[in-house]
Design an enzyme around this catalytic site. Structure first.
Site, short mmCIF file in Angstrom:
data_model
loop_
_atom_site.label_atom_id
_atom_site.label_comp_id
_atom_site.label_asym_id
_atom_site.label_seq_id
_atom_site.Cartn_x
_atom_site.Cartn_y
_atom_site.Cartn_z
N GLY A 193 -0.81 -5.48 -8.49
CA GLY A 193 -1.64 -6.50 -7.53
C GLY A 193 -2.73 -6.67 -7.30
O GLY A 193 -3.44 -5.67 -7.40
N SER A 194 -2.92 -6.86 -5.78
CA SER A 194 -3.75 -7.11 -5.00
C SER A 194 -4.44 -5.06 -4.25
O SER A 194 -5.28 -4.74 -3.88
CB SER A 194 -3.58 -7.15 -3.39
OG SER A 194 -3.39 -8.83 -3.80
N MET A 195 -3.61 -4.07 -5.08
CA MET A 195 -3.88 -2.35 -4.92
C MET A 195 -5.65 -2.61 -5.73
O MET A 195 -6.21 -1.25 -4.91
CB MET A 195 -2.61 -1.67 -4.72
CG MET A 195 -1.62 -1.59 -3.93
SD MET A 195 -0.74 -0.26 -4.37
CE MET A 195 0.17 -0.51 -3.52
#
Length: 583
Positions: free
Chosen positions: A282-284
């Site tokens: 995800g947002s990593m």
């Protein structure tokens, strides 16, 4: 007169002849007896060797092969030991007794079986019966029994039982290093982990010293386990990485198993989620798309992106989990983890450039590492325009937690590429590579943004005063049967500290957590993984003797980004703010 004399002479000659024949016959008889006694002694000796001493001259070829194998095995070097970075023993080889039986000497099979099963409870009765009833003169009962079990067997006093000594691989730390140390088969062949990756070295009798720290390994395993239990999760992984040398100081995959009983482990326990499992994190990935924008376009932090409404891509829609519904600056896009803002960044970067940037960080190919259980990232076969938008916030890309940690290390350490290693690096070694992926200026900007996420954004539950931790949350829905499920999440947090001069990267990933009362029902990264990283950092600082700096909020490195944050109203300083649920 003459006739009488001749007769007397004839009688004397005949007597001499008879005496000679008698003596010859006597000598032959004595010689025959001697030969008979000799043969008898030979037969007695053969009987002694075959029965009394339990060594048959007429054993079948299989038994001869076993004997030869034993002789060959005794000539091979003792397998080398494995140690952690401080010399704590992780794997060694001991010489232990193995029990065998000569079926021809068994008097009472039932009595013998009952006695042995009392001493060695895990014996299989039917298997043992087939061995005891076998036609060979040799059959294994149990390998690598304990000294206490050997003594108990000796006290039975059964002449059909005997012992041969074999090498056994022993793991003093049990399950603590299960997936990285690995294990061998009964013959000493490495099957997993460093036992497999360095099998040729260990088989030659050389010791191996790993980069792992037993103390930190215990901390990561404990806190990851706590997070899994608290949020009733399916699995998880955690890592501590040196951002300069690439050394893995701790690496955990749960559930795990006892290396001393690897044969009893289940598939879900054997699977290495740290290096082999690939996940959409995800947002990593916003760390890398933001870094690419700053590096390739040199835009100011004031650059804005319109996140007032969702983006439409064909029949798909890109939206924010906790939408601000306004124009956002770069720090705001990063701090609030805006999917819309990140997608617009990706559009500005361009597909070819973004893909190349990810490739330079090692996110698109299977990495080289000291163990062979390495997963290959999942990357779209065709990189479309829509792929560029979704890949900017991690949707549709899957990689391993180890690769994610290494890529983050490359971003925060000044911009030099990091390649993880499991073998201890010599003292004084600093620069691992001379390959630069971003400039020092971009690296500094990214460290400020990462710090901002922890002080004011979705990673506030990871903050430890005095250690300047920076990081990024990542919450991704799992794809099940071709559909993304909101009730099945991968919740992760990756952080580095101290952000003014980073030394360590810490990451925790939790698979399928479930919200609880304490988290207000949320199972996102800010609630699940961030607190685990905080606990790991706190214990780590104590173990390594890392002093905390006197915290001064006005001098925090993230303060310089505050002019680019345009919240209309002040947020309350309380854990549980809704910004934590942002993906």
């Amino acid at each position: 007169m003459i006739w009488k004399h001749a007769r007397r002479q004839a009688i004397l000659i005949d007597g001499d002849r008879r005496s000679s024949v008698f003596m010859a016959q006597s000598r032959l008889s004595i010689l025959g007896v001697c030969f008979a006694l000799g043969y008898l002694l030979v037969m007695v000796r053969l009987l002694d060797l075959a029965v009394v001493q339990n060594e048959s001259l007429f054993q079948e070829p299989l038994n001869a092969a076993v004997a030869r194998a034993q002789d060959i095995k005794s000539l091979t070097p003792r397998r080398g030991d494995i140690y952690d970075r401080h010399g704590f023993l992780l794997a060694t080889t001991l010489k232990t007794p193995s029990l065998f039986v000569d079926p021809s000497l068994v008097f009472d099979e039932t009595s013998l079986s009952v006695s042995l099963m009392k001493i060695i409870p895990d014996l299989n009765r039917s298997k043992m019966s087939s061995v005891v009833q076998g036609k060979n003169r040799f059959g294994w009962i149990a390998h690598n029994i304990t000294p206490a079990q050997q003594q108990a067997v000796l006290e039975i006093g059964d002449p059909s039982l005997g012992f041969k000594y074999e090498y056994k691989r022993v793991y003093p730390q049990g399950s603590l290093f299960a997936h990285l140390v690995g294990y061998t088969d009964r013959d000493g062949l490495g099957l997993a982990g460093i036992e497999r990756g360095y099998d040729d070295v260990l088989s030659a009798g050389e010791d191996v010293h790993l980069s792992l720290d037993l103390r930190l390994q215990h901390v990561v395993r404990r806190e990851l386990g706590t997070a899994m239990e608290e949020f009733t999760a399916k699995a998880g992984s955690g890592i501590i990485l040196d951002v300069h040398t690439g050394e893995v100081l701790a690496g955990v995959s749960l559930p795990d198993f006892d290396l001393n009983a690897a044969g009893d482990a289940e598939d879900r326990e054997i699977f290495n989620r740290l290096t082999l499992g690939v996940y959409e994190l995800g947002s990593m990935f916003k760390i890398f798309s933001t870094a690419a924008l700053l590096e390739l376009h040199n835009v100011p932090m004031s650059k804005t992106f319109d996140a007032r409404k969702p983006l439409k891509i064909g029949r798909f829609t890109i939206s924010d989990y906790h939408a601000k519904k306004r124009v956002l600056t770069i720090p705001e896009v990063f701090m609030y983890s805006s999917n819309i803002g990140s997608a617009l960044m990706g559009q500005m970067i361009g597909g070819k450039a973004l893909r190349a940037f990810y490739a330079d960080l090692g996110l698109l190919d299977a990495m080289r590492f000291d163990i062979r259980e390495i997963g290959r990232p999942i990357v779209p076969k065709i990189w479309r325009k829509s792929t560029t938008l979704t890949a900017s916030y991690g949707h549709g890309l899957a990689t391993t937690p180890l690769q994610m940690s290494a890529a983050v290390a490359s971003i925060v350490n000044g911009g030099m590429a990091v390649h993880p290693v499991l073998i201890k690096v010599d003292e004084g070694a600093i620069a691992q590579t001379d390959v630069r992926v971003i400039s020092e200026e971009t690296s500094e900007k990214m460290r400020k943004l990462l710090r901002l996420v922890v002080t004011k954004g979705t990673g506030r539950n990871a903050d430890v005063k005095g250690y300047a931790l920076g990081g990024k949350t990542g919450t991704a829905e799992k794809s099940v049967g071709g559909y993304y499920r909101r009730d099945k999440l991968i919740s992760s947090f990756v952080g580095a500290f101290p952000m003014d001069n980073p030394r360590y990267v810490l990451m925790v990933m939790v698979d399928e957590p479930h919200g609880n009362k304490k988290s207000y029902g949320y199972a996102t990264a800010g609630w699940v993984a961030a607190p685990a990283v905080k606990r790991i950092l706190t214990s780590m600082a104590s173990i390594l003797g890392l002093p905390a700096d006197k915290y001064d909020a006005d001098n925090d490195m993230a303060v310089s980004l505050e002019p680019y944050i345009h919240d209309k109203k002040k947020k309350k300083k309380k854990i549980g703010g809704k910004s934590l649920v942002s993906y």
